[in-house]
Write a protein that holds these residues in place. Structure first.
Motif, PDB file in Angstrom:
ATOM      1  N   LEU A  58      10.067   5.211 -17.155  1.00 30.29           N
ATOM      2  CA  LEU A  58       8.822   5.279 -16.396  1.00 30.29           C
ATOM      3  C   LEU A  58       8.849   6.496 -15.490  1.00 30.29           C
ATOM      4  N   ASP A  59       7.689   7.132 -15.333  1.00 33.60           N
ATOM      5  CA  ASP A  59       7.588   8.284 -14.437  1.00 33.60           C
ATOM      6  C   ASP A  59       7.105   7.886 -13.048  1.00 33.60           C
ATOM      7  N   MET A  60       6.285   6.864 -12.970  1.00 34.57           N
ATOM      8  CA  MET A  60       5.847   6.358 -11.672  1.00 34.57           C
ATOM      9  C   MET A  60       5.234   4.982 -11.864  1.00 34.57           C
ATOM     10  N   ALA A  61       5.016   4.293 -10.751  1.00 34.09           N
ATOM     11  CA  ALA A  61       4.437   2.955 -10.797  1.00 34.09           C
ATOM     12  C   ALA A  61       3.590   2.723  -9.560  1.00 34.09           C
ATOM     13  N   ALA A  62       2.467   2.063  -9.741  1.00 34.18           N
ATOM     14  CA  ALA A  62       1.615   1.636  -8.632  1.00 34.18           C
ATOM     15  C   ALA A  62       1.647   0.122  -8.617  1.00 34.18           C
ATOM     16  N   CYS A  63       2.164  -0.452  -7.531  1.00 29.08           N
ATOM     17  CA  CYS A  63       2.478  -1.882  -7.591  1.00 29.08           C
ATOM     18  C   CYS A  63       2.620  -2.467  -6.183  1.00 29.08           C
ATOM     19  N   LEU A  64       2.814  -3.780  -6.137  1.00 29.02           N
ATOM     20  CA  LEU A  64       3.210  -4.448  -4.905  1.00 29.02           C
ATOM     21  C   LEU A  64       4.708  -4.712  -4.977  1.00 29.02           C
ATOM     22  N   LEU A  65       5.378  -4.575  -3.831  1.00 35.91           N
ATOM     23  CA  LEU A  65       6.835  -4.675  -3.792  1.00 35.91           C
ATOM     24  C   LEU A  65       7.257  -5.046  -2.380  1.00 35.91           C
ATOM     25  N   ASP A  66       8.313  -5.868  -2.274  1.00 33.65           N
ATOM     26  CA  ASP A  66       8.816  -6.262  -0.954  1.00 33.65           C
ATOM     27  C   ASP A  66       9.511  -5.104  -0.260  1.00 33.65           C
ATOM     28  N   ARG A  67      10.395  -4.423  -0.993  1.00 28.91           N
ATOM     29  CA  ARG A  67      11.199  -3.357  -0.393  1.00 28.91           C
ATOM     30  C   ARG A  67      11.445  -2.268  -1.421  1.00 28.91           C
ATOM     31  N   VAL A  68      11.334  -1.027  -0.987  1.00 27.92           N
ATOM     32  CA  VAL A  68      11.561   0.102  -1.880  1.00 27.92           C
ATOM     33  C   VAL A  68      13.053   0.436  -1.879  1.00 27.92           C
ATOM     34  N   PRO A  69      13.721   0.448  -3.044  1.00 32.84           N
ATOM     35  CA  PRO A  69      15.152   0.789  -3.088  1.00 32.84           C
ATOM     36  C   PRO A  69      15.419   2.196  -2.552  1.00 32.84           C
ATOM     37  N   ASP A  70      16.637   2.415  -2.101  1.00 31.98           N
ATOM     38  CA  ASP A  70      16.988   3.680  -1.459  1.00 31.98           C
ATOM     39  C   ASP A  70      16.846   4.871  -2.396  1.00 31.98           C
ATOM     40  N   ASP A  71      17.087   4.696  -3.684  1.00 36.79           N
ATOM     41  CA  ASP A  71      17.039   5.833  -4.606  1.00 36.79           C
ATOM     42  C   ASP A  71      15.652   6.039  -5.208  1.00 36.79           C
ATOM     43  N   ILE A  72      14.671   5.260  -4.763  1.00 35.33           N
ATOM     44  CA  ILE A  72      13.303   5.367  -5.256  1.00 35.33           C
ATOM     45  C   ILE A  72      12.405   5.856  -4.131  1.00 35.33           C
ATOM     46  N   HIS A  73      11.556   6.817  -4.432  1.00 39.35           N
ATOM     47  CA  HIS A  73      10.555   7.252  -3.455  1.00 39.35           C
ATOM     48  C   HIS A  73       9.388   6.275  -3.491  1.00 39.35           C
ATOM     49  N   GLY A  74       9.012   5.782  -2.347  1.00 37.39           N
ATOM     50  CA  GLY A  74       7.889   4.857  -2.257  1.00 37.39           C
ATOM     51  C   GLY A  74       6.881   5.326  -1.228  1.00 37.39           C
ATOM     52  N   ARG A  75       5.685   5.625  -1.672  1.00 40.68           N
ATOM     53  CA  ARG A  75       4.621   6.058  -0.774  1.00 40.68           C
ATOM     54  C   ARG A  75       3.653   4.901  -0.576  1.00 40.68           C
TER      55      ARG A  75
END
Length: 303
Positions: A145-162
């Motif tokens: 996957l290149d990117m994802a638009a979603c709901l999430l509790d916490r963004v992992p440290d190695d993932i960029h989350g905007r």
């Protein structure tokens, strides 16, 4: 103005404050403390000689200057990011494919206009969309996957989350449902049949964990992957459907459904645009995620 006085980090704080209208939410999105955000807000107020946000009742509202800055900031931050990021994106010559995970709600309500624009503006762009599931964080890490638009509790440290927003939960039922005429209490909520949505992200765990914490549980009678099907089933039964409020408000009228506040307290839903850090500086990826982020926060179906 003396530009040496300006800390560029303040612009990121300003963006979050103006979008979220909340010191605490801005702190969460930027992984900073509330006191740090409050200090930055004080600096911003001094810098712009304007309060920017003021409390009105229980909410923070933007001043006219704050509204003006909110409109101007994307035009300031995007060129700055491009300035500090090597490489250029050429829409006419680009050839490539992006794999993106989204929810069916985003696909149906938010992205059609953007996809139409991209098909015209970037002839060599191919887009492949998949239905988001929480386990797909691993696909971001491994390049499927290149990117994802979603709901999430916490963004992992190695993932960029905007962050693209947050929401609360609400309950839907058909307009002539026996519970539609008054407040919905816990006994009625747990005694009713429920429909759950199994696809497009975890829309059940928060509800069920909150109920379990009080020694209660729902009776799930039907589970379906797609939000449109869940709404149609709800419209034709006595079952209840629990959804994030902005989704519910935007699509419930299409199915003759009404909204009722939940009788239990839940943490807000957090929405993110995600990508792996190795793609942070890729020009084509940056171009696409900026367009996607803007669509996600500007769409009337995002609010």
């Amino acid at each position: 103005m003396d530009l040496s006085r300006i800390n560029l980090n303040l612009l990121l704080v300003l963006q979050q404050l103006l979008e979220q209208r909340s010191v605490s939410q801005a702190a969460r999105n930027l992984n900073l403390t509330q006191p740090a955000i409050s200090r930055s807000l004080a600096q911003l107020r001094e810098l712009f000689a304007d309060p920017l946000l003021v409390r009105v009742g229980n909410q923070m509202q933007l001043t006219p200057r704050g509204e003006e800055l909110k409109q101007q900031l994307p035009g300031v931050l995007q060129p700055l990011e491009a300035f500090f990021t090597p490489g250029n994106f050429n829409a006419e010559t680009f050839r490539g494919r992006f794999n993106i995970a989204i929810t069916d709600y985003i696909a149906e309500r938010i992205l059609p206009e953007l996809v139409g624009e991209l098909m015209q503006e970037v002839p060599g762009l191919r887009l492949h969309f998949r239905l988001w599931e929480p386990g797909m964080v691993g696909d971001l890490r491994e390049g499927r996957l290149d990117m994802a638009a979603c709901l999430l509790d916490r963004v992992p440290d190695d993932i960029h989350g905007r962050a693209v927003g947050s929401d609360h939960w609400t309950c839907l039922m058909r307009r002539d449902h026996p519970l539609a005429s008054g407040p919905l209490d816990m006994d009625a909520y747990t005694a009713a049949d429920h429909i759950s949505i199994s696809g497009g992200g975890d829309k059940n765990r928060a509800v069920d964990e909150a109920l379990a914490g009080q020694g209660m549980r729902r009776r799930i009678r039907t589970s379906v992957p797609f939000i449109q099907a869940a709404l149609a089933f709800t419209a034709n039964s006595d079952a209840l459907l629990t959804l994030p409020a902005h989704m519910a408000a935007n699509i419930a009228p299409d199915f003759g459904l009404v909204l009722r506040p939940l009788p239990l307290k839940l943490e807000p839903v957090q929405y993110y645009l995600l990508w792996h850090r190795r793609q942070q500086h890729d020009p084509a990826h940056r171009y696409l995620r900026e367009r996607l982020h803007r669509a996600l926060i500007d769409s009337p179906f995002s609010r």
